[in-house]
Design a protein around this motif. Sequence first.
Motif, PDB file in Angstrom:
ATOM      1  N   PRO A 121       0.814  -1.219   0.000  1.00 39.15           N
ATOM      2  CA  PRO A 121       0.000   0.000   0.000  1.00 39.15           C
ATOM      3  C   PRO A 121       0.847   1.269   0.000  1.00 39.15           C
ATOM      4  O   PRO A 121       1.893   1.332   0.644  1.00 39.15           O
ATOM      5  CB  PRO A 121      -0.813  -0.113   1.293  1.00 39.15           C
ATOM      6  CG  PRO A 121      -0.777  -1.567   1.653  1.00 39.15           C
ATOM      7  CD  PRO A 121       0.546  -2.078   1.172  1.00 39.15           C
ATOM      8  N   VAL A 122       0.376   2.275  -0.736  1.00 40.74           N
ATOM      9  CA  VAL A 122       1.013   3.592  -0.769  1.00 40.74           C
ATOM     10  C   VAL A 122      -0.019   4.614  -0.310  1.00 40.74           C
ATOM     11  O   VAL A 122      -1.175   4.573  -0.731  1.00 40.74           O
ATOM     12  CB  VAL A 122       1.509   3.955  -2.184  1.00 40.74           C
ATOM     13  CG1 VAL A 122       2.222   5.306  -2.158  1.00 40.74           C
ATOM     14  CG2 VAL A 122       2.419   2.874  -2.731  1.00 40.74           C
ATOM     15  N   ARG A 123       0.393   5.542   0.538  1.00 40.55           N
ATOM     16  CA  ARG A 123      -0.540   6.546   1.034  1.00 40.55           C
ATOM     17  C   ARG A 123       0.124   7.914   1.065  1.00 40.55           C
ATOM     18  O   ARG A 123       1.361   8.031   1.161  1.00 40.55           O
ATOM     19  CB  ARG A 123      -1.029   6.183   2.438  1.00 40.55           C
ATOM     20  CG  ARG A 123       0.073   6.086   3.477  1.00 40.55           C
ATOM     21  CD  ARG A 123      -0.451   5.546   4.797  1.00 40.55           C
ATOM     22  NE  ARG A 123       0.611   5.317   5.763  1.00 40.55           N
ATOM     23  CZ  ARG A 123       1.105   6.245   6.573  1.00 40.55           C
ATOM     24  NH1 ARG A 123       0.610   7.479   6.530  1.00 40.55           N
ATOM     25  NH2 ARG A 123       2.074   5.960   7.425  1.00 40.55           N
ATOM     26  N   LEU A 124      -0.718   8.929   0.969  1.00 45.88           N
ATOM     27  CA  LEU A 124      -0.258  10.306   1.081  1.00 45.88           C
ATOM     28  C   LEU A 124      -0.352  10.758   2.539  1.00 45.88           C
ATOM     29  O   LEU A 124      -1.263  10.354   3.263  1.00 45.88           O
ATOM     30  CB  LEU A 124      -1.118  11.219   0.203  1.00 45.88           C
ATOM     31  CG  LEU A 124      -1.096  10.931  -1.299  1.00 45.88           C
ATOM     32  CD1 LEU A 124      -2.114  11.837  -2.006  1.00 45.88           C
ATOM     33  CD2 LEU A 124       0.286  11.148  -1.887  1.00 45.88           C
ATOM     34  N   LEU A 125       0.587  11.589   2.955  1.00 44.19           N
ATOM     35  CA  LEU A 125       0.560  12.095   4.321  1.00 44.19           C
ATOM     36  C   LEU A 125      -0.504  13.178   4.472  1.00 44.19           C
ATOM     37  O   LEU A 125      -0.645  14.055   3.610  1.00 44.19           O
ATOM     38  CB  LEU A 125       1.919  12.649   4.723  1.00 44.19           C
ATOM     39  CG  LEU A 125       3.073  11.647   4.838  1.00 44.19           C
ATOM     40  CD1 LEU A 125       4.231  12.283   5.591  1.00 44.19           C
ATOM     41  CD2 LEU A 125       2.645  10.373   5.523  1.00 44.19           C
ATOM     42  N   ASP A 126      -1.215  13.123   5.594  1.00 39.78           N
ATOM     43  CA  ASP A 126      -2.282  14.063   5.909  1.00 39.78           C
ATOM     44  C   ASP A 126      -1.783  14.993   7.010  1.00 39.78           C
ATOM     45  O   ASP A 126      -1.487  14.537   8.126  1.00 39.78           O
ATOM     46  CB  ASP A 126      -3.516  13.297   6.378  1.00 39.78           C
ATOM     47  CG  ASP A 126      -4.661  14.207   6.796  1.00 39.78           C
ATOM     48  OD1 ASP A 126      -4.506  15.441   6.722  1.00 39.78           O
ATOM     49  OD2 ASP A 126      -5.711  13.669   7.196  1.00 39.78           O
ATOM     50  N   SER A 188       3.677  14.431   0.249  1.00 40.07           N
ATOM     51  CA  SER A 188       4.557  13.331   0.644  1.00 40.07           C
ATOM     52  C   SER A 188       3.808  12.009   0.547  1.00 40.07           C
ATOM     53  O   SER A 188       2.604  11.947   0.819  1.00 40.07           O
ATOM     54  CB  SER A 188       5.059  13.513   2.080  1.00 40.07           C
ATOM     55  OG  SER A 188       5.834  14.681   2.212  1.00 40.07           O
ATOM     56  N   ALA A 189       4.533  10.956   0.176  1.00 40.74           N
ATOM     57  CA  ALA A 189       3.940   9.622   0.067  1.00 40.74           C
ATOM     58  C   ALA A 189       4.837   8.602   0.743  1.00 40.74           C
ATOM     59  O   ALA A 189       6.069   8.701   0.690  1.00 40.74           O
ATOM     60  CB  ALA A 189       3.733   9.251  -1.400  1.00 40.74           C
ATOM     61  N   LEU A 199       8.666   1.373   3.918  1.00 40.21           N
ATOM     62  CA  LEU A 199       9.754   0.821   3.114  1.00 40.21           C
ATOM     63  C   LEU A 199      10.243   1.766   2.024  1.00 40.21           C
ATOM     64  O   LEU A 199      11.368   1.624   1.535  1.00 40.21           O
ATOM     65  CB  LEU A 199       9.304  -0.492   2.467  1.00 40.21           C
ATOM     66  CG  LEU A 199       8.850  -1.596   3.426  1.00 40.21           C
ATOM     67  CD1 LEU A 199       8.243  -2.752   2.634  1.00 40.21           C
ATOM     68  CD2 LEU A 199      10.012  -2.072   4.270  1.00 40.21           C
ATOM     69  N   ALA A 200       9.402   2.710   1.618  1.00 39.82           N
ATOM     70  CA  ALA A 200       9.769   3.631   0.542  1.00 39.82           C
ATOM     71  C   ALA A 200       9.057   4.951   0.757  1.00 39.82           C
ATOM     72  O   ALA A 200       8.011   5.024   1.429  1.00 39.82           O
ATOM     73  CB  ALA A 200       9.411   3.041  -0.819  1.00 39.82           C
ATOM     74  N   CYS A 201       9.616   5.995   0.200  1.00 40.41           N
ATOM     75  CA  CYS A 201       9.054   7.334   0.401  1.00 40.41           C
ATOM     76  C   CYS A 201       9.309   8.201  -0.818  1.00 40.41           C
ATOM     77  O   CYS A 201      10.096   7.866  -1.703  1.00 40.41           O
ATOM     78  CB  CYS A 201       9.679   7.982   1.633  1.00 40.41           C
ATOM     79  SG  CYS A 201      11.441   8.358   1.420  1.00 40.41           S
ATOM     80  N   GLY A 202       8.656   9.336  -0.835  1.00 40.64           N
ATOM     81  CA  GLY A 202       8.880  10.331  -1.869  1.00 40.64           C
ATOM     82  C   GLY A 202       8.129  11.589  -1.508  1.00 40.64           C
ATOM     83  O   GLY A 202       7.245  11.585  -0.641  1.00 40.64           O
ATOM     84  N   MET A 203       8.489  12.687  -2.148  1.00 40.66           N
ATOM     85  CA  MET A 203       7.813  13.944  -1.895  1.00 40.66           C
ATOM     86  C   MET A 203       7.805  14.777  -3.169  1.00 40.66           C
ATOM     87  O   MET A 203       8.483  14.458  -4.146  1.00 40.66           O
ATOM     88  CB  MET A 203       8.489  14.719  -0.767  1.00 40.66           C
ATOM     89  CG  MET A 203       9.917  15.111  -1.074  1.00 40.66           C
ATOM     90  SD  MET A 203      10.626  16.221   0.177  1.00 40.66           S
ATOM     91  CE  MET A 203       9.725  17.735  -0.200  1.00 40.66           C
ATOM     92  N   ALA A 204       7.011  15.831  -3.146  1.00 39.24           N
ATOM     93  CA  ALA A 204       6.962  16.754  -4.277  1.00 39.24           C
ATOM     94  C   ALA A 204       6.889  18.168  -3.748  1.00 39.24           C
ATOM     95  O   ALA A 204       6.286  18.428  -2.698  1.00 39.24           O
ATOM     96  CB  ALA A 204       5.765  16.460  -5.167  1.00 39.24           C
ATOM     97  N   MET A 205       7.516  19.085  -4.472  1.00 43.47           N
ATOM     98  CA  MET A 205       7.452  20.511  -4.172  1.00 43.47           C
ATOM     99  C   MET A 205       6.687  21.183  -5.289  1.00 43.47           C
ATOM    100  O   MET A 205       6.969  20.951  -6.474  1.00 43.47           O
ATOM    101  CB  MET A 205       8.857  21.090  -4.041  1.00 43.47           C
ATOM    102  CG  MET A 205       9.657  20.480  -2.911  1.00 43.47           C
ATOM    103  SD  MET A 205      11.438  20.820  -3.035  1.00 43.47           S
ATOM    104  CE  MET A 205      11.886  19.767  -4.437  1.00 43.47           C
ATOM    105  N   ARG A 206       5.719  22.021  -4.939  1.00 46.37           N
ATOM    106  CA  ARG A 206       4.820  22.602  -5.932  1.00 46.37           C
ATOM    107  C   ARG A 206       4.823  24.116  -5.836  1.00 46.37           C
ATOM    108  O   ARG A 206       4.760  24.673  -4.736  1.00 46.37           O
ATOM    109  CB  ARG A 206       3.397  22.070  -5.715  1.00 46.37           C
ATOM    110  CG  ARG A 206       2.382  22.541  -6.734  1.00 46.37           C
ATOM    111  CD  ARG A 206       1.001  22.003  -6.400  1.00 46.37           C
ATOM    112  NE  ARG A 206       0.017  22.398  -7.392  1.00 46.37           N
ATOM    113  CZ  ARG A 206      -1.267  22.576  -7.124  1.00 46.37           C
ATOM    114  NH1 ARG A 206      -1.716  22.419  -5.879  1.00 46.37           N
ATOM    115  NH2 ARG A 206      -2.109  22.923  -8.072  1.00 46.37           N
TER     116      ARG A 206
END
Length: 281
Positions: A121-126, A188-189, A199-206
């Motif tokens: 599962p992948v989720r976005l941070l709230d 962020s995810a 186990l894995a992560c990522g983020m985006a700047m907008r």
Amino acid sequence: MDHVPVGLFDRLERFYDAVPRDAARAESIGALVLFVREGAGWPFYARPRLDATRTPSVADIDDVRARQRELGLPEAFEWVHETTPGLLAVARSAGLAVLEAPLLVLDPAACPDPAGLTDVPVRLLDPAAPDFAAQVAIRRAVAAVGFSTPGTGAGDAGPRERDAAVEELDLAAVEEETTRTADGRRVSALAGTPEEGVLACGMAMRVGDVAEIAGVATLPVARGRGLGAAVTATLARALRDAGTDLVFLSAGSEEIARVYVRVGFRRVGTACIAEPAPVLP
């Protein structure tokens, strides 16, 4: 190299120039601008000035490096080769080592459903979640462990190393992450399971309708399970759903770029990242 839309590189330049400005002061030095972070946080870079009418010179680079040393900052430079092609040779002659990173832009029609890329599962941070700060700290720890073993190959580092790398965020960092996530400037995810944790992560700047995906990392022990691709696709879809017209990223190598191609990104150019060349004995 794929077709480059008209005006793409101008939009990227405006984005690169805008991202640091709400957290840093800008110091113009010759044809370069150095962004100096105000307060705690990851330090920024120097890059060509938007209004520069010439290629930065060796003297400009030397002056920026002296200023970075004076401030205790990394001697870091970034630019897009297609926008400032002459800077590559200048940077190397000034003693900098330059990483030529594939620069890729999302083709929205080619972005797959993340659920088809992995069974994790992948989720976005709230930002309203009570454990938001803890999850940001875990995101940073996963990135630290993942980037300490570059590439896509499997390794031994896993949850134990992740947990050891977790550092509690100070109040300023929590406020920054919360504010920027709440207003859409940061996404962020995390990918993980109840048994293994994240186990894995990522983020985006907008900024407006342009966003850069960065910090995509997988614990070495969990590589080969499609996690990086799924995190990237999740971020890309969230950004598009939020009205982001242009989503891009740069890859650390051609090998890593192939992961992003799987989720709909297309090569349009080269992002240059420079730092002092190592001194050989």
